[in-house]
Every structure is written in structure tokens, then in C-alpha cells.
Design an enzyme around this catalytic site. Structure first.
Site, short mmCIF file in Angstrom:
data_model
loop_
_atom_site.label_atom_id
_atom_site.label_comp_id
_atom_site.label_asym_id
_atom_site.label_seq_id
_atom_site.Cartn_x
_atom_site.Cartn_y
_atom_site.Cartn_z
N HIS A 56 8.56 30.90 -30.45
CA HIS A 56 8.73 29.44 -30.40
C HIS A 56 8.63 28.96 -28.96
O HIS A 56 7.91 28.01 -28.63
CB HIS A 56 10.09 29.04 -31.00
CG HIS A 56 10.53 27.64 -30.68
ND1 HIS A 56 11.04 27.28 -29.44
CD2 HIS A 56 10.56 26.51 -31.43
CE1 HIS A 56 11.34 26.01 -29.43
NE2 HIS A 56 11.05 25.51 -30.62
N ASN A 57 9.35 29.64 -28.06
CA ASN A 57 9.34 29.21 -26.66
C ASN A 57 7.98 29.44 -26.01
O ASN A 57 7.57 28.68 -25.14
CB ASN A 57 10.43 29.96 -25.88
CG ASN A 57 11.82 29.43 -26.20
OD1 ASN A 57 12.02 28.74 -27.19
ND2 ASN A 57 12.78 29.75 -25.35
N GLU A 117 5.94 26.66 -27.01
CA GLU A 117 6.44 25.52 -26.23
C GLU A 117 5.78 25.49 -24.85
O GLU A 117 5.37 24.42 -24.37
CB GLU A 117 7.96 25.64 -26.11
CG GLU A 117 8.66 24.56 -25.31
CD GLU A 117 10.14 24.87 -25.17
OE1 GLU A 117 10.65 24.84 -24.02
OE2 GLU A 117 10.80 25.15 -26.20
N LYS A 169 12.40 33.07 -32.08
CA LYS A 169 12.74 32.06 -31.06
C LYS A 169 11.92 32.29 -29.79
O LYS A 169 11.49 31.34 -29.13
CB LYS A 169 14.24 32.14 -30.73
CG LYS A 169 14.70 31.21 -29.58
CD LYS A 169 14.34 29.77 -29.84
CE LYS A 169 15.00 28.77 -28.91
NZ LYS A 169 15.34 29.12 -27.57
N ARG A 185 35.50 31.81 -20.17
CA ARG A 185 36.16 32.68 -19.20
C ARG A 185 36.89 31.88 -18.12
O ARG A 185 37.78 32.40 -17.45
CB ARG A 185 35.15 33.61 -18.53
CG ARG A 185 34.08 32.91 -17.73
CD ARG A 185 33.14 33.89 -17.06
NE ARG A 185 32.13 33.20 -16.26
CZ ARG A 185 31.29 33.81 -15.45
NH1 ARG A 185 31.32 35.13 -15.34
NH2 ARG A 185 30.40 33.12 -14.76
N SER A 237 17.22 26.21 -31.20
CA SER A 237 16.33 25.36 -30.42
C SER A 237 16.62 23.89 -30.68
O SER A 237 16.91 23.49 -31.81
CB SER A 237 14.87 25.66 -30.75
OG SER A 237 14.02 24.80 -30.02
#
Length: 480
Positions: free
Chosen positions: A187-188, A191, A184, A34, A129
């Protein structure tokens, strides 16, 4: 002029590096941001002389792409994604593909898949990731949404993804709806747990054994060659020995307040909605929140004059085994959550495949993901990793040292919330008879919530008039 294979919107850190990754693998890429300055800087800088074209409008970017057109967004989650979708719809044709590679909430992705399909477009929400380095050299990619898009995006995604040791791309179709972003998100969450556990291992080495930063770095280096081999253990060794420009260890100058962007909290919220215990990851999220209250903690430390009892110094094997066993608990909880979500949303997740996708490229890549994949291959309906023969043996082997470390830490007044949460979850998980019978009795006593009996069949519910003053009416049994 030859048209581009794919377009990308959003030239932040991840966007830029994904574009360079795609181009380096032979794809022609169109880009838009943008802010015109951002486009110009990229085109005249890192993209100079490469097969990358910049455009000042989304319409021009769309016109530069081969059909079916594939446009990937790498923008902040939330309203910005919806705004760009609205700008894309008028300039795309039926069968074209919109891809969201940001950290969007899976529920938003579920909604957007349906909305895009109502406009005859295909929509993919994909987890990516690996951070800046992973985006450039090969991330772990978790796409889900409109399945008809997979054949068109697969050549790009599997080519730019990280490769496991056996050469398999760390990318596979996850499932429908918001499944890619859900995986995901989990996954985090894992983490978050991994990082908290490693920080607690560091605290024990620093506070209980009095090791130097260099000694701690060497230990993490050594651990990275065995069962604890992982990206986060690897970078922890690098961090421990890193010195800033004045020659002092940087770790000792970093304020002990940890930030978070929300995906850990989303994991915990989803687990609570589905009734799946995610204790360790929840503790990791709350510990970040507590760490941020630095002034409060400083005040409390002055008011409480803690007097630690004499304690024996833990050995490195105790720390190693506690970290390893706790990590297994964290992964087990995360996979339990994905298993339940797969049932809840009818995604039919292949958890063995998910484990394989995470073997390289992503932040939680680690050696034992191969073992996790094998566990789900051996038994597709495995209810928990902790019931897999391999992990039963691993936990049993680590348990004596795990218990010993936590006992010593409590006596020494060293906080190990994630280690403690992990072992308490394990004890609760492996307990045949829990004290929940008393909780249910209390619920029936004050609220007539009923209970099941050990001497009757499951599914039969009873209410007792505990005081002799109540009636026979029960409120019924249900789970939130």
C-alpha cells in the site's frame, strides 16, 4: 470496576486517535505510554470524561483488560516492538493477544508471530492506514498473523474501520504470518508512486502550460469527480490553493526535498527478491532520494545550460490520461507483487478483498479500486490487472495522449520519470519479442550461462562455443 475491552500502548498521534476512535464506538480502553507526562496529558486533556483509563505500568494495563486480553502497540518499528513484547509476555496468559499496529517490516512480524505462539500467545501484525484523521474517524485496517485471534479482535477492528460506500468495513483478515504488514507495505509503495505521479502532473501544468496555483487547484478538483477520484488528488487541490499567514501560496515556499520512512524501499527490495518488476515505485523511491540532494542538483543546474527545443503545449486531456494510465500501471505492479508474495509465503491472499479494504480510510483510496476488486472476483487467478478486459480498454483509450505528453516533455526537457517508467513498463509488458535474447547471448558468451532456443521446447538449455576456443562445460542456468 468494569474491565476494558482493549489496551493500547504508545500515545503518539496515531495511538491517541485510535483510542478516541475506539471509545467513541462504545469500547472501554486502557492506555499506557512509557512517559508518564504523556499519559497524564492525554487523560486530562482529549480523553477527559471519556471511557478511557491510563496506567503507569504495562502490568497494570494488562490486569485492567477482559480475557482474552487484547493489547495493541502503536510504537516505532524495530527494537521498541521487541522490547514491549518482552515486557508483555510475563503479564499475559495463554490465548491473550498482542497486536502490532505500527509500520513493522513483514519479516519481523513473521518472526514475532512464531515467537509469541511459542509462548502460547496470539500475535497480530496489522497495517493501519489513513493518517491522523483516518485513525480518529475510521482507518483502513489490514490484520494478519495468528488466525485464532481474529474472532476476538474483529468486533473492535470492523467497528472502528472506515466504511466503504456500500457500508462494508474497510477491514478484513489478510492471512497468516506477516501478511498484514506486507499488504500495508505494498500500500505504501503504491502511495509513493501515486504521489510522484501527481507531482509530475503538477510540474507539467506549472512549467509547460504556465498555469497558476488556483487554476491547478481547480483542475485537480475537477479530476477528483471522475476516473481520477482519490484522496491524494483531493488533498492536492487543497494544497495548491492554501496560503500561509502572509497571504502567499505556501506550495511556492516549500523546499523541493522529499523525505521517506522506508516502506517504499522495503517494497522495492521485496520485489527484487521475488523477481517482480516494480519499476514505477522504484523510480518514485529513487526520485525522493535525488530530491534530497538539493545542493548537488543546484550545482548541476548551473553547469548544464539546457536549451529546450521548441515544443507544443500539452493539453489537459494529455496530462489527465497520462496520470490515469500511469496510476493503473502502479497498482498493477503492486498487486503483481502481492500475488507473488502470496505464493512465496503460502498466505492465500484474497486480492479482491485487499482492493475493497483500500476503498476508504487509507491514503491511496480511489474510485477505481472497485474495478480492481471486480477484476480479481471475475478471475481469481488473474496474473496481472493489465490482462483484465476493463483495464485493457482503459489503457488503450489513454495511450495516444500518454505517448504525446511524454514526447513533448522530453523535447521540453521536463523530467517525468514516473510517467516515463510507467509507459516503458507497459511497452515491455506488451512486447512479444524483447531484446533479452541478446542479453542471454552475452551471458552465455562470457560466462557459459546457457540459453533456451525458439526452435526447441521451453526448459531445454544450450551452451554455444562462441569463439571456438572455449569448452563444452556450461555453468548451468538459475535465477537469483
Amino acid at each position: 470496576m468494569k474491565k476494558s475491552d482493549i489496551g493500547l500502548i504508545g500515545l503518539g498521534v496515531m495511538g491517541e486517535n485510535l483510542v478516541l476512535n475506539m471509545e467513541s464506538k462504545g469500547f472501554k480502553v486502557s492506555v499506557y505510554d512509557r512517559t508518564k507526562k504523556v499519559i497524564d496529558k492525554f487523560i486530562n486533556g482529549r480523553a477527559a470524561g471519556k471511557n478511557i483509563s491510563g496506567f503507569e505500568t504495562i502490568g497494570e494495563l494488562a490486569q485492567s483488560l477482559t480475557a482474552p486480553r487484547k493489547v495493541m502497540m502503536m510504537v516505532r518499528a524495530g527494537d521498541p516492538v521487541d522490547m514491549i513484547i518482552e515486557q508483555l509476555i510475563p503479564v499475559l496468559s495463554p490465548g491473550d493477544i498482542i497486536i502490532d499496529g505500527g509500520n513493522s517490516n513483514y519479516a519481523d512480524t513473521e518472526r514475532r508471530v512464531k515467537y509469541a505462539e511459542s509462548k502460547n500467545l496470539l500475535y497480530v501484525g496489522t497495517g493501519v492506514s489513513g493518517g491522523e484523521k483516518g485513525a480518529l474517524q475510521g482507518p483502513s485496517i489490514m490484520p494478519g498473523g495468528s488466525f485464532d485471534a481474529w474472532e476476538h479482535i474483529k468486533p473492535v477492528f470492523t467497528t472502528i474501520a472506515a466504511k466503504a460506500e456500500d457500508g462494508t468495513p474497510c477491514c478484513e483478515w489478510i492471512g497468516g504470518g506477516g501478511s498484514g504488514h506486507y499488504v500495508k507495505m505494498v500500500h505504501n509503495g503504491i502511495e509513493y508512486g501515486d504521489m510522484q505521479l501527481i507531482s509530475e502532473a503538477y510540474a507539467v501544468m506549472k512549467k509547460m502550460i504556465n498555469l497558476s496555483n488556483e487554476e491547478i487547484a481547480n483542475i485537480f478538483d475537477e479530476w477528483n469527480k471522475g476516473k481520477l477520484q482519490s484522496y491524494l488528488v483531493e488533498i492536492t487541490a487543497d494544497i495548491m490553493r492554501y496560503k500561509d499567514k502572509d497571504g502567499n501560496f505556501l506550495i511556492d515556499k516549500i523546499l523541493d526535498t522529499a523525505g521517506q520512512k522506508g516502506t517504499g524501499k522495503w517494497s522495492v527490495n521485496s520485489a527484487m527478491d521475488m523477481g517482480i518488476p516494480l519499476n514505477l515505485i522504484a523510480v518514485a523511491v529513487f526520485e525522493r532520494s535525488l530530491s534530497a540532494r538539493k545542493d548537488l542538483r543546484t550545482d548541476a543546474s548551473k553547469m548544464y545550460h539546457l536549451l529546450a527545443d521548441p515544443f507544443s503545449t500539452p493539453d489537459l486531456k494529455e496530462i489527465h490520461d497520462s496520470l490515469y494510465a500511469s496510476k493503473l500501471i502502479s497498482y498493477a505492479q503492486g498487486f503483481d507483487l502481492m500475488h507473488q508474495a502470496s505464493i512465496e509465503y503460502d498466505w492465500n491472499l484474497n486480492l479482491s478483498s485487499v482492493a475493497k479494504i483500500w476503498r476508504n480510510g487509507c491514503i491511496i483510496r480511489s474510485g477505481f479500486l472497485n474495478r480492481i476488486s471486480e477484476a480479481f472476483e471475475e478471475k481469481h487467478d488473474l496474473q496481472s490487472l493489465l490482462l483484465s478486459k476493463y483495464f485493457v480498454n482503459e489503457i488503450n483509450e489513454a495511450l495516444p495522449k500518454w505517448k504525446s505528453l511524454i514526447s513533448k516533455a522530453v523535447i521540453a526537457e521536463i523530467s517525468l520519470p514516473a510517467f516515463s517508467s510507467a509507459i516503458n513498463y507497459f511497452f515491455s509488458f506488451s512486447t512479444d519479442k524483447s531484446p533479452a535474447s541478446l542479453i542471454q547471448a552475452q551471458r552465455d558468451y562470457f560466462g557459459a550461462h546457457t540459453f533456451e532456443r525458439t526452435d526447441r521446447l521451453r526448459g531445454e538449455f544450450f551452451h554455444e562455443n562462441w569463439t571456438g576456443e572455449g569448452g563444452d562445460t556450461a555453468s548451468g542456468s538459475y535465477n537469483v
